[in-house]
Write a protein that holds these residues in place. Sequence first.
Motif, PDB file in Angstrom:
ATOM      1  N   TYR A  36      28.334   2.694 -52.021  1.00  0.00           N
ATOM      2  CA  TYR A  36      29.463   3.207 -51.253  1.00  0.00           C
ATOM      3  C   TYR A  36      30.773   2.734 -51.901  1.00  0.00           C
ATOM      4  O   TYR A  36      30.947   1.535 -52.160  1.00  0.00           O
ATOM      5  N   CYS A  58      31.923   7.493 -48.234  1.00  0.00           N
ATOM      6  CA  CYS A  58      31.743   6.960 -46.884  1.00  0.00           C
ATOM      7  C   CYS A  58      33.117   6.907 -46.214  1.00  0.00           C
ATOM      8  O   CYS A  58      34.116   7.284 -46.815  1.00  0.00           O
ATOM      9  N   SER A  70      36.761   9.821 -41.842  1.00  0.00           N
ATOM     10  CA  SER A  70      35.755  10.356 -42.749  1.00  0.00           C
ATOM     11  C   SER A  70      36.409  10.766 -44.059  1.00  0.00           C
ATOM     12  O   SER A  70      37.649  10.890 -44.133  1.00  0.00           O
ATOM     13  N   LEU A 199      27.959   1.508 -41.560  1.00  0.00           N
ATOM     14  CA  LEU A 199      27.087   1.731 -42.716  1.00  0.00           C
ATOM     15  C   LEU A 199      25.786   0.938 -42.631  1.00  0.00           C
ATOM     16  O   LEU A 199      24.891   1.121 -43.468  1.00  0.00           O
TER      17      LEU A 199
END
Length: 262
Positions: A36, A58, A70, A199
């Motif tokens: 990420y 992410c 987002s 996450l």
Amino acid sequence: MIKLIVTDIDGCIYDKNKLVTNLINQLKILKNKGIYCTFATGMGIKRINYKIDFKPNCAMIVEDGGRIISPEGETIIAHPFLADDLVVLQSMLEQSKISMVAFACLTNQKYICLAKDDKALQTIKNGLAVSDVVITDNAESFIEYALQFGCTRVSIFARENSNFVYDTRLRCVKNLDHINITIRGVDKGTALIELINLLEINLQETLVIGDDFNDIPMFSLPVGFKISVSNRSPQLLALATHQVENPDQLSEVILKIIDQQK
């Protein structure tokens, strides 16, 4: 193993009015390998899209932790000012000599700007499209907009050689030429914890990159790796696990850290 890389933008991935291309290219490679890669910045989504040729894989921390969005810019988590907070903010604005104040609305794509002089009006004109901005010269109206449309971070540019009136009931952080204000208890550090929870990873699997005062909350956490850029903030440097003098060195240091984890 590192699962998440979080970098500030100004001074790290965008420096001296240009992109740090080797870092962006490295992040693209790491993203394709399943790591990420994202931002923790004081900016909003429109400035990010304008400045950066890189789409995180992410959620991003924006507005100094006031909002998590987002990659497409949709709000996932927000910590807006409440009515009592805005009463405090209005008092601060009325007691201080302000050139400009601005925030991005939570409920639409507009920026609300309080402009007190020609310099502020010119700054707004140079930085925002007419269709993106609502301008007022009245603090009370500005606060009414904030209450109506919601905001998570306010940026204030005080007039030159004037004192700004701080209030500890809000979180006020002085950067090079402006003051960023969020509600108490909200910063890049609290947002980073929210992000890793989203996450489902942990802090030890995270690498953060920063160069300024608003990055200190991230560096104060037990993050696995912390790279400080330049020596602008001695406190940030004292918390870092690694340090580089300029952003062009970041790509090499990140690779070394990742190689050591294999």
